[in-house]
Structures are given as structure tokens and as C-alpha cells.
Design an enzyme around this catalytic site. Structure first.
Site, PDB file in Angstrom:
ATOM      1  CG  ASP A   1      12.845  18.801  44.407  1.00 13.96           C
ATOM      2  OD1 ASP A   1      13.261  19.587  43.537  1.00 13.96           O
ATOM      3  OD2 ASP A   1      13.605  18.124  45.137  1.00 13.96           O
ATOM      4  NE  ARG A   2      16.133  23.406  44.185  1.00  8.93           N
ATOM      5  CZ  ARG A   2      17.254  24.062  44.405  1.00  8.93           C
ATOM      6  NH1 ARG A   2      17.423  25.271  43.906  1.00  8.93           N
ATOM      7  NH2 ARG A   2      18.222  23.528  45.119  1.00  8.93           N
TER       8      ARG A   2
ATOM      9  CB  THR B   1      22.472  19.547  50.584  1.00  7.71           C
ATOM     10  OG1 THR B   1      23.594  20.364  50.878  1.00  7.71           O
ATOM     11  CG2 THR B   1      21.248  20.135  51.218  1.00  7.71           C
TER      12      THR B   1
ATOM     13  NE  ARG C   1      23.354  27.358  48.248  1.00 10.81           N
ATOM     14  CZ  ARG C   1      23.435  27.167  46.928  1.00 10.81           C
ATOM     15  NH1 ARG C   1      23.609  28.187  46.112  1.00 10.81           N
ATOM     16  NH2 ARG C   1      23.352  25.950  46.418  1.00 10.81           N
TER      17      ARG C   1
ATOM     18  CG  ASP D   1      14.604  16.855  41.561  1.00 10.32           C
ATOM     19  OD1 ASP D   1      14.715  18.079  41.369  1.00 10.32           O
ATOM     20  OD2 ASP D   1      14.805  16.326  42.661  1.00 10.32           O
TER      21      ASP D   1
ATOM     22  CE  LYS E   1      13.784  21.230  46.994  1.00  9.77           C
ATOM     23  NZ  LYS E   1      14.810  20.439  47.691  1.00  9.77           N
TER      24      LYS E   1
ATOM     25  CB  SER F   1      18.337  18.920  42.117  1.00  9.93           C
ATOM     26  OG  SER F   1      17.369  19.858  42.438  1.00  9.93           O
ATOM     27  CG  HIS F   2      19.563  23.192  41.442  1.00  6.89           C
ATOM     28  ND1 HIS F   2      19.433  22.291  42.474  1.00  6.89           N
ATOM     29  CD2 HIS F   2      20.650  23.930  41.720  1.00  6.89           C
ATOM     30  CE1 HIS F   2      20.414  22.480  43.341  1.00  6.89           C
ATOM     31  NE2 HIS F   2      21.172  23.477  42.900  1.00  6.89           N
TER      32      HIS F   2
ATOM     33  CG  ASP G   1      13.922  21.324  40.707  1.00  4.49           C
ATOM     34  OD1 ASP G   1      12.792  20.814  40.620  1.00  4.49           O
ATOM     35  OD2 ASP G   1      14.772  20.961  41.534  1.00  4.49           O
TER      36      ASP G   1
END
Ligand code: G16
Length: 544
Positions: free
Chosen positions: A282-283, A18, A497, A280, A377, A113-114, A278
């Protein structure tokens, strides 16, 4: 300093997901693994000679080593300049900002990321193109294709470069410019928001905020913007020092992983506003005092209030949301008389809409919100947007959200994740679901009747590219929805998910606890997909 051409053999698992290539650190530490992927990027994009690249990461374990490798490979592949964040730090939104501001060929972001970090955690790498956004599928596919046949890579035989001190050094004939990680990004934020109003709000002695950087990349940005520039008290930013293992935590801004922040916002003497970001940067997660704002509602509310904010005072061209995100933003778009686009999961799908001027704001249920100011984002941008609205409306977060529900109705929303399940079992579940899709329309489950069921396919309205198999949607006649898809960012087994949504226009029924409000749909989801049987798990591992 000589350019070495190193013989290598392909790895079969370098297909970007993703958001870039994410693997355990130990995978990236295998000889040639990172080098193969970086060379595949350079080969796929092609025109590196004389070009400028931006480079940085979220500071996680292996960030510094990877940066040195990439600098030497960039020099060997003909780049003339690499702008690298000081100490290797650049948040994802800051990278997008720098790419756009200096019109570089693109940028490489090192982040998972997260996902957790540290020697036993994850690492990741993604390429962003000249518009500042994640490489679209045609480029990630070209990178993957190249990775499957690669037989050599080029690297400069040289000492490591000092990336801790601002300024320029030479690496062969290439210049390495170590840039301040925060300043360009901060300048962009100052151009969009009313910093005087924000400063007044944060220094009036009545309004308290708390920002949890989760020991990830946001710390330096949040300290600089909230404490130094806007005058919020020192201590406003918690967990503000980036650590290679994020202090052992999960740098994921949700109610489960941002627990220190949640405790403060739901405890005694709670601040008026809380937010987390998060790995990096972006969240974002937005909290009011004892109040959680779902990311889908957050997008809808930012859109409904956008003209209160200087950077968006002229109104919005359109809104875009990922398919599993709730339909709350659609209602705002309808009222504003603008288009609302439904895209597959993945920020890369927003790029064309933003470039074409079709959308101004975009967002996802996975705690991502952004706009046309960059092509990623942006966690702190969302926080500043909220604070700007709060400064103008002089109401609490909860009052603003409840007023929104009153006007537009409430979209109850939750995501249930089943993590690290056996990949084969997950594939079986999705295959079975796919098999029964044609038989579902018209079927009744209690008071719910299936209106449509499909596997989401997206045709990009700008370039006509088609992305199929983007998640199973089951829509009911009352507007409720259940969506099933497998995550494209996990690194262990598969993550299922399940996204659940119902709509409640009646204000007297808007105060039900979310899981309770969605209780029937949760059962229906299990009945249709046989989640317990197929996963062997009796409950989700994470509920957001
Ligand atoms: C990435 C993507 C997002 C996506 C999220 C979750 O975010 O950029 O668009 O919503 O992953 O994706 P999945 O459901 O496939 O795991 P990030 O913040 O991890 O880069």
C-alpha cells in the site's frame, strides 16, 4: 467435521494500533492468541451468518498457518463464503478492491506492513469493513473491548484447505474460493489509467523504469502489470518474489531501506523512474533519475496534474492529508478552489471523507497515497499515476517537481524517527511537551516565532466523531512547523516521530539539501522537546 467451542482466557494486549494489531510473530504463535483476536472481530461485527469475507496477506512468515486457522473459524462462525487470495497472497489495496467489487461484509488482511518478517520478525492482522477500508475507531474499540472479556472461540475441526489451486472447495457448509490475487486489481487499474499511453512509454526504448518489490507482496502485481501487460523488459521488477522473511530486509520503501533501488537510481546509467512498495503493497516511494520525491510533494503533484489522467479527468472533489504531512497539497487545493482536509495519522480517517464524496485524493507523509478508487492507500496505483503523468507531459520527474515548486513554492520536509526507545522515557517527553504548550505562542527561537502550539484534535466532518491527542503541533509565523507524535505501529518500545517542515517560495533558494534547509528547525525541535536528554539518543535512527 464438527464445530468446536474452545475455552480461552483474554490477553490484555490486543488493542489495535494505527493499523490493526501488530506484534512479534512469537506473540501471535502463543496458543489461542490469534484465535482470540479473530473471534473478537467476528463477535464485534456481529452479522457473520451467511456473509462473505475476503482473506489474504502479504505472504510473511505465519501467513499460511494464520489463513488456515481463520478459514476454520470463519466456517464455525457461520460465514457462507470466504474469498482467499491464491497461496494466501492479497495486497492491502487488492483486498480493498475485492471487498468493494463483490460487496462482501468485509475482509481480513494479514500483514505487519513495513515491519520486518520471518520467525523473529512481526506479524499483524486488521479488519476492513464493507467499504473496503480499515475499520474505524468505533469498531476497533469494540474488537478490543471484546478481546478483554472473551472466554470461548469457535473453530471447525477439519483438515487444512488447499489454498494454492484456483477454484472452490467446501469447508463444512462454507465455500472457500481461491481467487487470482492480481486480476481484479489489474482490471481496476486499467479502468483508471491510459494503458495504451503507458505501454508506449515503457516500450519506446528511451524510457527505463525499475520497480523494487522488496521481496514482498507487490512482486506478482508488478510482474503482471509492468512486464506482462505493459511490455516493460523482464527484469524491470527487482526483488519480485515474495519471501516469508522479505529476504531478511525491511520492506519499507524509503531511502534507507530500499537501498538497492536507490543505488540504481542514483548510480551510473540510472533509469528514468524508480519506485518501491512495502510489505503489503500500500505504500510507495517515487524516484526520478538521481531525484527523490517526498511523499507530501507526490500527493500535491498528483493532485495538480490529476486531470491529465483518464480516471480523474473530471477533476477532484477535495484532497485529504494526514496532519503531519506537509502543507504542499493545501496550496494545490487552494489554487483549484477545493477543500483540503487535515486528518489524524491513519488511513482509517480518510474513509468517511471518501465515502461522502468530499475528497478524491488522499495521502500521508509515510509514503502512502490513494484515491476514492478503493479505501486503502495504494502503492502501484501511485506508480501508474506518475507514469501516466510522465507519458502525457513528456518531461522528467525532476522537471515536473521543479516546475511544481516554481509555481507553488517548495515545502522542505523531513521526518526524524527515534526507534525502540524506552516507553516510559517517550511518555515523559510527550507529557513534558504537553505541559509547556500553552507557554510557547509568541516565543522566539532565532528568527522563528511560535504562532500556535496544540495537541491535534480532529472532528470528523461526516459523523462528528472526535479523536483527541493526535500529535503535538508547533507552528511558526513563517508557515514552518514541527510536529511530535509517538508511532502507533511499532512493536518494540516506543518510536518518536519528529516531523519538520519549512516553506520556500523563492526559486533561487529551492535547491538546498533538505537537512541543511531544516537545520534551524531540527535544533529548535531538540531545544523544545529535549529529545537527546529524554531519549538518551544523540541522533535519529531513521531519517526520511
Ligand atoms: C500505517 C497507517 C498509516 C500511517 C502509518 C504510520 O501504515 O495506515 O496511516 O501513516 O501506519 O503510522 P505510525 O506513524 O503510527 O507508525 P502501514 O503502511 O504501516 O499500514
Amino acid at each position: 467435521m464438527t464445530i468446536q467451542t474452545i475455552a480461552t482466557t483474554p490477553f490484555s494486549d490486543q488493542k489495535p494500533g494505527t493499523s490493526g494489531l501488530r506484534k512479534a510473530v512469537s506473540v501471535f504463535q502463543q496458543p489461542h492468541y490469534l484465535e482470540n483476536f479473530v473471534q473478537s472481530i467476528f463477535d464485534a461485527i456481529g452479522n457473520c451468518t451467511g456473509a462473505t469475507l475476503v482473506l489474504g496477506g502479504d505472504g510473511r512468515f505465519y501467513n499460511r498457518q494464520a489463513i488456515q486457522i481463520i478459514l476454520k473459524m470463519a466456517a464455525a462462525n457461520g460465514f457462507s463464503l470466504v474469498k482467499v487470495g491464491q497461496r494466501g497472497i492479497l495486497s492491502t489495496p487488492a483486498t480493498s478492491c475485492v471487498i468493494r467489487k463483490y460487496h462482501t461484509l468485509g475482509g481480513i488482511i494479514l500483514s505487519a506492513s513495513h515491519n520486518p518478517g520471518g520467525p523473529n520478525g512481526d506479524f499483524g492482522i486488521k479488519y476492513n469493513i464493507g467499504n473496503g477500508g480499515p475499520a474505524p475507531e468505533k469498531i476497533t474499540e469494540a474488537i478490543y473491548a471484546r478481546s478483554k472479556v472473551i472466554d470461548t472461540y469457535k473453530i471447525l475441526d477439519s483438515q487444512d484447505v488447499n489454498i494454492d489451486t484456483l477454484g472452490e472447495t467446501k469447508l463444512g457448509s462454507m465455500t472457500v474460493e481461491v481467487i487470482d490475487s492480481v486480476s481484479d486489481y489489474q482490471a481496476l487499474m486499467e479502468s483508471l489509467f491510459d494503458f495504451d499511453a503507458l505501454q508506449q512509454l515503457l516500450t519506446n526504448g528511451k524510457f527505463r523504469i525499475c520497480i523494487d518489490a522488496l521481496h514482498a507482496v507487490t512482486g506478482p502485481y508488478a510482474h503482471a502489470i509492468f512486464e506482462k501487460r505493459l511490455g516493460a523488459p523482464v527484469g524491470t521488477v527487482m526483488n519480485g518474489v515474495p519471501l516469508e522473511d522479505f529476504g531478511g530486509g525491511h520492506p519499507d520503501p524509503n531511502l534507507v531501506y530500499a537501498h538497492d533501488l536507490v543505488e540504481r537510481l542514483f548510480g551510473e546509467y540510472a533509469p528514468d523512474f524508480g519506485a518501491a512498495s512495502d510489505g503489503d503493497g500500500d505504500r510507495n516511494m517515487i524516484l526520478g533519475r538521481k531525484f527523490f520525491v517526498t511523499p507530501s510533494d507526490s500527493l500535491a503533484i498528483l493532485a495538480a496534474n490529476a486531470t491529465l489522467v483518464p480516471g480523474y479527468a473530471g477533476g477532484l472533489a477535495g484532497i485529504a492529508r494526514s496532519m503531519p504531512t506537509s502543507q504542499a497539497p493545501d496550496r494545490v487545493a487552494a489554487k483549484l478552489g477545493i477543500d483540503c482536509y487535515e486528518t489524524p495519522t491513519g488511513w482509517k480517517f480518510f474513509g468517511n471523507l471518501l465515502d461522502a464524496g468530499k475528497a478524491t485524493l488522499c495521502g500521508e507523509e509515510s509514503f502512502g497515497t490513494g484515491s476514492n478508487h478503493i479505501r486503502e492507500k495504494d502503492g502501484l496505483w501511485a506508480v501508474l499515476f506518475w507514469l501516466n503523468i510522465l507519458a502525457v507531459r513528456q518531461q522528467s520527474v525532476e522537471e515536473i517537481v521543479r516546475a511544481h515548486w516554481q509555481e507553488y513554492g517548495r515545502n522542505y520536509y523531513s521526518r526524524h524517527d527515534y526507534e525502540a526507545i524506552d516507553s516510559q522515557r517517550a511518555d515523559t517527553l510527550m507529557k513534558n511537551l504537553q505541559g509547556i504548550l500553552p507557554s510557547l505562542p509568541g516565543k522566539k527561537y532565532g528568527s522563528y516565532e511560535v504562532e500556535y502550539s496544540d495537541n491535534f484534535s480532529y472532528t470528523d466532518p461526516v459523523d462528528g466523531s472526535v479523536s483527541t491527542n493526535q500529535g503535538v503541533r508547533i507552528g511558526f509565523t513563517d508557515g514552518s512547523r514541527i510536529v511530535f507524535r509517538l508511532s502507533g505501529t511499532g512493536t518494540q518500545g516506543a518510536t518518536l516521530r519528529v516531523y519538520l517542515e519549512s516553506y520556500e517560495p523563492d526559486v533561487s533558494k529551492q535547491d538546498i539539501e533538505t537537512q541543511q534547509a531544516l537545520g534551524d528547525l531540527i535544533q529548535i525541535a531538540d531545544e523544545i522537546a529535549q529529545i537527546k536528554v529524554n531519549t538518551g539518543m544523540d541522533k535519529p535512527t531513521v531519517i526520511t
